[in-house]
Design a protein around this motif. Structure first.
Motif, PDB file in Angstrom:
ATOM      1  N   ASP A 103       0.805  -1.223   0.000  1.00  0.00           N
ATOM      2  CA  ASP A 103       0.000   0.000   0.000  1.00  0.00           C
ATOM      3  C   ASP A 103       0.835   1.269   0.000  1.00  0.00           C
ATOM      4  OD1 ASP A 103      -2.654  -1.295   0.277  1.00  0.00           O
ATOM      5  OD2 ASP A 103      -1.829  -1.964   2.188  1.00  0.00           O
ATOM      6  N   TYR A 104       2.033   1.212   0.582  1.00  0.00           N
ATOM      7  CA  TYR A 104       2.886   2.388   0.701  1.00  0.00           C
ATOM      8  C   TYR A 104       4.323   2.018   0.355  1.00  0.00           C
ATOM      9  CZ  TYR A 104      -1.024   4.375   3.327  1.00  0.00           C
ATOM     10  OH  TYR A 104      -2.272   4.815   3.702  1.00  0.00           O
TER      11      TYR A 104
ATOM     12  N   ARG B 229       2.114   6.720  -1.360  1.00  0.00           N
ATOM     13  CA  ARG B 229       1.280   5.570  -1.681  1.00  0.00           C
ATOM     14  C   ARG B 229       1.957   4.753  -2.779  1.00  0.00           C
ATOM     15  NH1 ARG B 229      -2.293   9.844  -0.848  1.00  0.00           N
ATOM     16  NH2 ARG B 229      -3.647   9.515   0.981  1.00  0.00           N
TER      17      ARG B 229
END
Length: 294
Positions: free
Chosen positions: A127-128, A223
């Motif tokens: 996700d990141y 992100r």
């Protein structure tokens, strides 16, 4: 969170390589953060601090189970394994969350190819992305703090970035207690006409992220979709480029709709002293460097 770990001390040869290329181109956890994966990606060049950096990365995370690190390890394959510099972490469960890409230092071509190699390992479930150097230390609960702070940035595609404050290596060395943030600002044009950057310490801790005019490679949090969708690829063809990497990538990111912000507080710390590690230009053959730069 996908964490990329990287380190690359500069040299005069790297600055000249950049000019040739330029001419050619003319805190606490929270429930919302609990379900996300953070991928640190790291590149290291024969750095004895890398193992301690990895250990601290996981030990200080609020939720180490959501961290997945990728380390591009550049070492001497003729001398055997590089365990003397980057051995396996003591916790086998944590070690399983570290992906190691090994490259002989004779084939090393600088930070851009290494960072590109790390980003190529980015997965759909990440996700990141946190990009760091291999000589870093972290504040406790850094992952929760970064996720929460990124969500406070008033932008569609924000990136948290800044030159971290320094720390001193050695057993028993404590991290600085001053958590006031640094903001990236232009420093000067060097003798070759290249713009140099510096970090300026703010007088007080702001309540919200501070807009930044620039981006740095040694601390970048965003992100994962920004990198995974290929809108701003890391150019692995920029061989032996150090000074100039951050300017080129900042231009690509900004013109692709990204905005830069400095976190309100120090999140990680950087070993600015270079005496304990080798650089690629101490090892590489001068003829190879000249052909790469040309």
């Amino acid at each position: 969170i996908f964490v990329s770990v990287a380190a690359y001390p500069p040299s005069r040869a790297e600055r000249l390589a950049f000019l040739n290329l330029a001419r050619a181109f003319s805190a606490g956890d929270d429930d919302d953060a609990a379900a996300t994966d953070v991928r640190p990606r790291a590149r290291r060049y024969r750095d004895p601090e890398a193992e301690a950096t990895l250990a601290d990365l996981f030990e200080t995370a609020a939720r180490p189970g959501r961290i997945r690190a990728c380390v591009v390890q550049q070492y001497d394959c003729e001398a055997g394994a590089d365990d003397a510099l980057v051995g396996r972490l003591k916790d086998p469960d944590v070690e399983k969350r570290v992906e190691r890409v090994r490259v002989d230092f004779r084939d090393a071509a600088g930070p851009c190819p290494a960072r590109a190699a790390a980003l190529a390992r980015l997965g759909d479930h990440d996700d990141y992305v946190l990009q760091i150097d291999s000589h870093a230390r972290f504040r406790r609960n850094w992952d929760a703090y970064l996720i929460r702070t990124l969500g406070e940035c008033p932008a569609r595609n924000p990136i948290l970035t800044a030159y971290p404050a320094g720390y001193h290596a050695g057993a028993g060395s404590a991290l600085p207690k001053d958590h006031r943030p640094t903001l990236l600002v232009p420093s000067k044009f060097d003798e070759h006409g290249a713009l140099r950057l510096k970090g300026r310490r703010l007088a007080a801790i702001p309540k919200t992220p501070t807009p930044s005019p620039l981006w740095c490679a040694g601390f970048s949090f965003s992100r994962a979709a920004l990198w995974r969708e290929g809108a701003v690829p890391y150019d692995g063809s920029l061989r032996h480029l150090f000074f100039g990497e951050e300017l080129i990538q900042a231009a690509r990111l900004f013109t692709s709709g990204c905005d830069f912000f400095a976190p309100p507080e120090q999140v990680l710390f950087h070993l600015w002293e270079r005496g304990g590690r080798r650089t690629i230009f101490q090892d590489a053959d001068a003829g190879t460097r000249a052909s790469d730069a040309a």
